[in-house]
Design an enzyme around this catalytic site. Structure first.
Site, PDB file in Angstrom:
ATOM      1  N   ASP A 229      64.403  18.855  87.133  1.00  0.00           N
ATOM      2  CA  ASP A 229      64.234  17.874  85.818  1.00  0.00           C
ATOM      3  C   ASP A 229      65.678  17.059  85.907  1.00  0.00           C
ATOM      4  OD1 ASP A 229      63.854  17.090  83.133  1.00  0.00           O
ATOM      5  OD2 ASP A 229      62.321  18.363  83.365  1.00  0.00           O
ATOM      6  N   ASP A 249      66.615  13.455  90.298  1.00  0.00           N
ATOM      7  CA  ASP A 249      65.563  12.442  89.578  1.00  0.00           C
ATOM      8  C   ASP A 249      64.598  12.343  90.689  1.00  0.00           C
ATOM      9  OD1 ASP A 249      64.534   9.991  89.098  1.00  0.00           O
ATOM     10  OD2 ASP A 249      66.217   8.758  89.567  1.00  0.00           O
ATOM     11  N   MET A 250      63.230  12.561  90.246  1.00  0.00           N
ATOM     12  CA  MET A 250      62.088  12.658  90.998  1.00  0.00           C
ATOM     13  C   MET A 250      61.766  11.257  91.720  1.00  0.00           C
ATOM     14  SD  MET A 250      59.452  12.940  87.843  1.00  0.00           S
ATOM     15  CE  MET A 250      59.327  11.628  86.647  1.00  0.00           C
ATOM     16  N   LYS A 263      52.944  18.500  86.421  1.00  0.00           N
ATOM     17  CA  LYS A 263      52.311  19.101  85.502  1.00  0.00           C
ATOM     18  C   LYS A 263      52.642  18.280  84.091  1.00  0.00           C
ATOM     19  CE  LYS A 263      52.388  23.175  82.709  1.00  0.00           C
ATOM     20  NZ  LYS A 263      52.305  22.663  81.432  1.00  0.00           N
ATOM     21  N   HIS A 267      51.195  11.137  83.057  1.00  0.00           N
ATOM     22  CA  HIS A 267      50.628  10.408  82.197  1.00  0.00           C
ATOM     23  C   HIS A 267      51.646   9.594  81.239  1.00  0.00           C
ATOM     24  CE1 HIS A 267      50.445  13.691  78.771  1.00  0.00           C
ATOM     25  NE2 HIS A 267      51.623  13.657  79.576  1.00  0.00           N
TER      26      HIS A 267
HETATM   27  N1  SAH Z   1      56.004  19.724  83.323  1.00  0.00           N
HETATM   28  C1  SAH Z   1      56.553  20.176  82.011  1.00  0.00           C
HETATM   29  C2  SAH Z   1      57.221  19.005  81.150  1.00  0.00           C
HETATM   30  C3  SAH Z   1      56.565  17.558  81.173  1.00  0.00           C
HETATM   31  S1  SAH Z   1      57.287  16.347  80.117  1.00  0.00           S
HETATM   32  C4  SAH Z   1      55.245  20.762  81.392  1.00  0.00           C
HETATM   33  O1  SAH Z   1      54.254  20.826  81.730  1.00  0.00           O
HETATM   34  O2  SAH Z   1      55.855  21.579  80.276  1.00  0.00           O
HETATM   35  C5  SAH Z   1      58.009  15.530  81.216  1.00  0.00           C
HETATM   36  C6  SAH Z   1      59.102  15.969  81.853  1.00  0.00           C
HETATM   37  O3  SAH Z   1      59.677  15.057  82.801  1.00  0.00           O
HETATM   38  C7  SAH Z   1      60.391  16.138  81.171  1.00  0.00           C
HETATM   39  O4  SAH Z   1      60.893  17.302  81.256  1.00  0.00           O
HETATM   40  C8  SAH Z   1      61.377  15.129  81.565  1.00  0.00           C
HETATM   41  O5  SAH Z   1      62.535  15.465  81.205  1.00  0.00           O
HETATM   42  C9  SAH Z   1      60.976  15.057  83.119  1.00  0.00           C
HETATM   43  N2  SAH Z   1      61.720  13.866  83.706  1.00  0.00           N
HETATM   44  C10 SAH Z   1      61.532  12.302  83.223  1.00  0.00           C
HETATM   45  N3  SAH Z   1      62.135  11.770  84.118  1.00  0.00           N
HETATM   46  C11 SAH Z   1      62.354  12.301  84.999  1.00  0.00           C
HETATM   47  C12 SAH Z   1      63.010  12.017  86.488  1.00  0.00           C
HETATM   48  N4  SAH Z   1      63.289  10.769  86.889  1.00  0.00           N
HETATM   49  N5  SAH Z   1      63.331  13.058  87.143  1.00  0.00           N
HETATM   50  C13 SAH Z   1      62.863  14.490  86.836  1.00  0.00           C
HETATM   51  N6  SAH Z   1      62.175  14.567  85.675  1.00  0.00           N
HETATM   52  C14 SAH Z   1      62.027  13.679  84.760  1.00  0.00           C
END
Ligand code: SAH
Length: 361
Positions: A229, A249-250, A263, A267
């Protein structure tokens, strides 16, 4: 030539019904606001405290409301009973329904379903309602960001929102956690074996504070889990010795594993961004023959009618008003998997509005 002749003039009965429907559509927000009011007053928790059913006078006392407010509370409760938030067991007596069970605070009633009060408070907050009021202006403007961003100058869930508006940012993050953490135990029960049995490692991409990853390790201790994350999220998670946390960073790099889980992340993003994220996920896993796969759990809009479908469409418009994301139907998901370079995918299970996919490299 005008095509007026083809216009079928509604009957009087139809027009009367249409007028009632017009009121209903124009005043839907009263249901949302009455719902918010019930949550803020703590009505579900009060009914639970009174044994699961409550007569109006007892409710007034339990909520410490002025007795003169009883007739007004009756009107709110009647509306909310009509929409299924509560059920009327008798004149003036109300009981909890499955919706109100989700709104109990400080009571662990339903395993795996954390209280959703923060979701209601965030969704009905002034920030969201004002963004929705700005929809017409936003349509007429040539801007890229969401109506929320256009109005408030910051994107929802962005780091700058935490600095500009810490209070509302905290409500939104609480809501996100409550929403995303609900229902995962049902996924584990319904298709945990198909998804995780035999895996040696898994990266939860955008895995937040690791709640999901910890639940996976508990059910399948052989899976070595890594949570990826953003640094601002990971920096606030205490090391637990169960899951490995990586700040990153994904869009640039997803830590390699036999499978990657994404997960309720996609969206929030546009189709183009989803393709970029999934392409990174695909890079992180081995070939299909070696058991490589990307598991996507997200909302799937289906073509059925009824309340679930309406909820999916409302969520889709909410994503449009609040973020740059959207809700997708199965063929939208298929298209994104293909564009990201996957050779195929299966839909493992549909659970309520959510779908569980496996995409193969
Ligand atoms: N998968 C988790 C959280 C979903 S919310 C669950 O189901 O409970 C989306 C998540 O994506 C958040 O925690 C946010 O911080 C993360 N996120 C947003 N941009 C990101 C990036 N560039 N790299 C990694 N994570 C990211």
């Amino acid at each position: 030539m005008a095509t007026q002749a083809q216009l079928t003039v509604p009957t009087d009965a139809e027009l009367l019904q249409a007028q009632a429907d017009l009121w209903r559509h124009s005043l839907y927000y009263m249901t949302s606001m009455a719902f918010q009011c019930a949550v803020k007053l703590g009505i579900p928790t009060a009914i639970h405290g009174l044994g699961g059913t409550a007569a109006l006078p007892d409710l007034v006392t339990a909520l410490s409301l002025p007795p003169a407010k009883l007739p007004y509370l009756r009107r709110i409760m009647r509306l909310l009973a009509t929409s299924g938030v509560f059920a009327a067991t008798d004149v003036e007596v109300y009981r909890l329904t499955p919706i109100s069970y989700l709104l109990l605070d400080g009571v662990a009633v339903v395993d795996g379903h954390p209280s959703q009060t923060s979701v209601v408070l965030a969704a009905t907050s002034r920030h969201c309602v004002e963004a929705a009021l700005g929809l017409t202006d936003w349509f007429r403007k040539d801007v890229a960001g969401s109506p929320f961003e256009d109005l408030h100058g910051v994107a929802l869930f962005d780091g700058s929102m935490a600095e500009a508006e810490p209070e509302i940012d905290a409500v939104f993050n609480e809501a996100l956690k409550a929403h995303d953490n609900s229902g995962f135990l049902a996924v584990l029960q319904e298709c945990g074996r198909t998804l995780f049995q035999g895996l040696d490692s898994l990266t939860d991409c955008g895995g937040g504070n690791g709640t999901t990853a910890r639940a996976i390790v508990e059910a399948f201790p052989q899976v070595k889990c890594t949570v990826l994350d953003l640094p601002r999220v990971i920096d606030n998670v205490p090391a637990d010795g169960v899951v490995n946390y990586v700040a990153g960073d994904m869009f640039s790099l997803v830590p390699p594993a036999q499978a990657v889980l994404v997960k309720l992340v996609l969206h929030h993003w546009s189709d183009e961004d989803c393709v970029k994220i999934l392409a990174q996920c695909k890079k992180a896993v081995p070939s299909r023959e070696e058991g490589g796969k990307v598991i996507v759990i997200d909302i799937v809009v289906d073509s059925s009618s009824g309340h679930t479908h309406e909820a999916e469409l409302l969520m889709d418009v909410a994503m449009m008003v609040l973020t740059n994301g959207r809700q997708r139907d199965e063929s939208d998901w298929g298209e994104i998997f293909t564009k990201a370079g996957f050779s195929g995918y299966t839909i493992v299970k549909k659970l309520g509005a959510r779908g569980v996919f496996e995409a193969y490299p």
